[in-house]
Write an enzyme that holds these catalytic residues in place. Sequence first.
Site, PDB file in Angstrom:
ATOM      1  N   ARG A  31       2.424  18.793   9.778  1.00 44.79           N
ATOM      2  CA  ARG A  31       1.591  19.875  10.714  1.00 44.79           C
ATOM      3  C   ARG A  31       2.277  19.963  12.008  1.00 44.79           C
ATOM      4  NH1 ARG A  31      -3.144  17.132   8.736  1.00 44.79           N
ATOM      5  NH2 ARG A  31      -4.155  18.836   7.238  1.00 44.79           N
ATOM      6  N   GLU A  66      22.323  43.415  19.217  1.00 44.71           N
ATOM      7  CA  GLU A  66      21.071  42.923  20.048  1.00 44.71           C
ATOM      8  C   GLU A  66      21.400  42.878  21.602  1.00 44.71           C
ATOM      9  OE1 GLU A  66      18.010  42.220  19.027  1.00 44.71           O
ATOM     10  OE2 GLU A  66      18.052  41.941  17.072  1.00 44.71           O
ATOM     11  N   GLU A 120       3.532  37.918  21.008  1.00 47.28           N
ATOM     12  CA  GLU A 120       3.793  39.303  20.560  1.00 47.28           C
ATOM     13  C   GLU A 120       2.463  39.919  20.557  1.00 47.28           C
ATOM     14  OE1 GLU A 120       7.250  40.115  18.057  1.00 47.28           O
ATOM     15  OE2 GLU A 120       5.928  41.862  17.338  1.00 47.28           O
ATOM     16  N   LYS A 143      15.161  37.445  27.620  1.00 47.49           N
ATOM     17  CA  LYS A 143      14.306  37.111  26.550  1.00 47.49           C
ATOM     18  C   LYS A 143      13.226  36.042  27.103  1.00 47.49           C
ATOM     19  CE  LYS A 143      13.324  36.259  21.981  1.00 47.49           C
ATOM     20  NZ  LYS A 143      13.742  36.241  20.394  1.00 47.49           N
ATOM     21  N   HIS A 202      14.767  48.700  10.660  1.00 49.20           N
ATOM     22  CA  HIS A 202      14.251  47.883   9.699  1.00 49.20           C
ATOM     23  C   HIS A 202      14.264  48.670   8.239  1.00 49.20           C
ATOM     24  CE1 HIS A 202      12.128  44.433  11.993  1.00 49.20           C
ATOM     25  NE2 HIS A 202      13.332  44.109  11.763  1.00 49.20           N
ATOM     26  N   ASN A 238      11.499  44.885  20.173  1.00 49.69           N
ATOM     27  CA  ASN A 238      11.620  45.465  18.673  1.00 49.69           C
ATOM     28  C   ASN A 238      12.303  46.746  18.943  1.00 49.69           C
ATOM     29  OD1 ASN A 238      10.586  43.444  17.147  1.00 49.69           O
ATOM     30  ND2 ASN A 238       8.489  44.016  17.935  1.00 49.69           N
ATOM     31  N   HIS A 289      22.020  43.493  10.509  1.00 53.84           N
ATOM     32  CA  HIS A 289      20.764  43.830  11.249  1.00 53.84           C
ATOM     33  C   HIS A 289      21.010  44.420  12.499  1.00 53.84           C
ATOM     34  CE1 HIS A 289      16.877  43.192  13.045  1.00 53.84           C
ATOM     35  NE2 HIS A 289      17.483  42.545  14.028  1.00 53.84           N
ATOM     36  N   LYS A 302      10.119  32.122  17.015  1.00 51.81           N
ATOM     37  CA  LYS A 302       9.763  33.034  15.791  1.00 51.81           C
ATOM     38  C   LYS A 302      10.377  32.192  14.763  1.00 51.81           C
ATOM     39  CE  LYS A 302       8.634  37.527  17.036  1.00 51.81           C
ATOM     40  NZ  LYS A 302       8.993  39.112  16.835  1.00 51.81           N
ATOM     41  N   HIS A 311      14.177  48.664  16.215  1.00 53.25           N
ATOM     42  CA  HIS A 311      13.960  47.873  15.227  1.00 53.25           C
ATOM     43  C   HIS A 311      12.984  48.806  14.037  1.00 53.25           C
ATOM     44  CE1 HIS A 311      15.600  44.575  17.145  1.00 53.25           C
ATOM     45  NE2 HIS A 311      15.361  43.616  16.287  1.00 53.25           N
ATOM     46  N   ARG A 322       5.971  41.493  24.414  1.00 51.51           N
ATOM     47  CA  ARG A 322       7.178  41.103  23.341  1.00 51.51           C
ATOM     48  C   ARG A 322       7.618  42.140  22.417  1.00 51.51           C
ATOM     49  NH1 ARG A 322       8.157  34.999  21.088  1.00 51.51           N
ATOM     50  NH2 ARG A 322      10.056  35.547  19.972  1.00 51.51           N
TER      51      ARG A 322
HETATM   52  N1  GLY Z   1      13.422  39.196  17.851  1.00 54.71           N
HETATM   53  C1  GLY Z   1      12.518  39.694  18.380  1.00 54.71           C
HETATM   54  C2  GLY Z   1      11.617  38.365  19.129  1.00 54.71           C
HETATM   55  O1  GLY Z   1      11.946  37.360  19.151  1.00 54.71           O
HETATM   56  O2  GLY Z   1      10.375  38.710  19.412  1.00 54.71           O
END
Ligand code: GLY
Length: 354
Positions: free
Chosen positions: A117, A181, A240, A230, A255, A248, A268, A139, A251, A244
């Site tokens: 956990r 990025e 998000e 960031k 994507h 994207n 990517h 993430k 993206h 956040r």
């Molecule tokens: N790569 C996008 C984020 O970390 O939200």
Amino acid sequence: MTNLSVNIKSNEKSYPIFIEDEDTALLKEKILSFVEGRNFLVIISEKVEKLYGKTLKFPKENVFILKDGEKEKNFNNYKKITERALKMKLTRKDAFIAIGGGVVGDLTGFAASTYMRGIDFIQVPTTLLACVDSSVGGKTAIDTDYGKNLVGTFYQPKAVFINPNFLKTLDERQFKTGLGEVVKYSFIEKSCKCEEDLNLTNFLSEKAEMIVNRDERVLSKLIEICVKLKISVVEKDEKEGGLRRILNFGHTYGHAIEKITKYKKYTHGEAIVEGMKFAFNLAVKRNLIDKNYKFLAEDVIKKFNFVDIPEFDMEKMIELMQMDKKATFDKIVFILPTDYSTVEAFELDSKDLL
Ligand code: GLY
């Protein structure tokens, strides 16, 4: 050395990010002092192990080598890592250490968030993309047969050790994918709401050649700027729920390019650069920005010689964009430029795109 920290206020989580261009043997000492007195499992990319394994010299019994490539971010490797940790009798007090690119970081983070956990984990990113993006912000994910990153958690690392030294041996395409990025941050900078004025667009214009030539000092500074941006976003919106989403930018369409080409043809970063160009065109069509800003943005992008990607059948692309996990009902979420270095989220109908 640059010391930054991420403070997630909602749950009083905080962790340091160290950026230092140093010998990998010294880096190892620092990592070990961070996990002092605890047992640990290092999950390391095969490529990185081949190049740096001898200097890092972690005891063999503490190392899990992960083959390279996105296809390794799967349930099977998740099982292997957690079973290895169980066999080693790692407890919740012990730690996982991820050394590699986004695949290693995302998979290790996911395994760490579920092992007993939740066990501590440390990120040691070795690709530009992982340094500026995936190692910061918590993430974690694994890929499924239904799409990438569809199973995952938000789980912050205990520390991030960024060593730009690793970037010297990164292959050109991987370096470029990280630059995709990096360029993204310049177009979203003001929306990141960072207290410091970092002016990444100027930095990219002035230092483009040194960046491409991987000048160590310039790369360290570049990583520092991106990480500060960031951090600013993640501190304000860890999960998000709103802000956040700006990360994207490029993206949604990017994507879809990755999906339509089965994740084989473009990296990517290459795909999201094309996605950003698409977003700039869409923003001009919707009168959100003037053409001059679009031309300026295209000039910044051109400095880094990204690969050209042809257009795809728009109906198919829309179908793919509607399947994105960020899409809601039949609306597609696009992050679009609205001013210099400023973006906003828009929910568009497929008919708006055709
Ligand atoms: N790569 C996008 C984020 O970390 O939200």
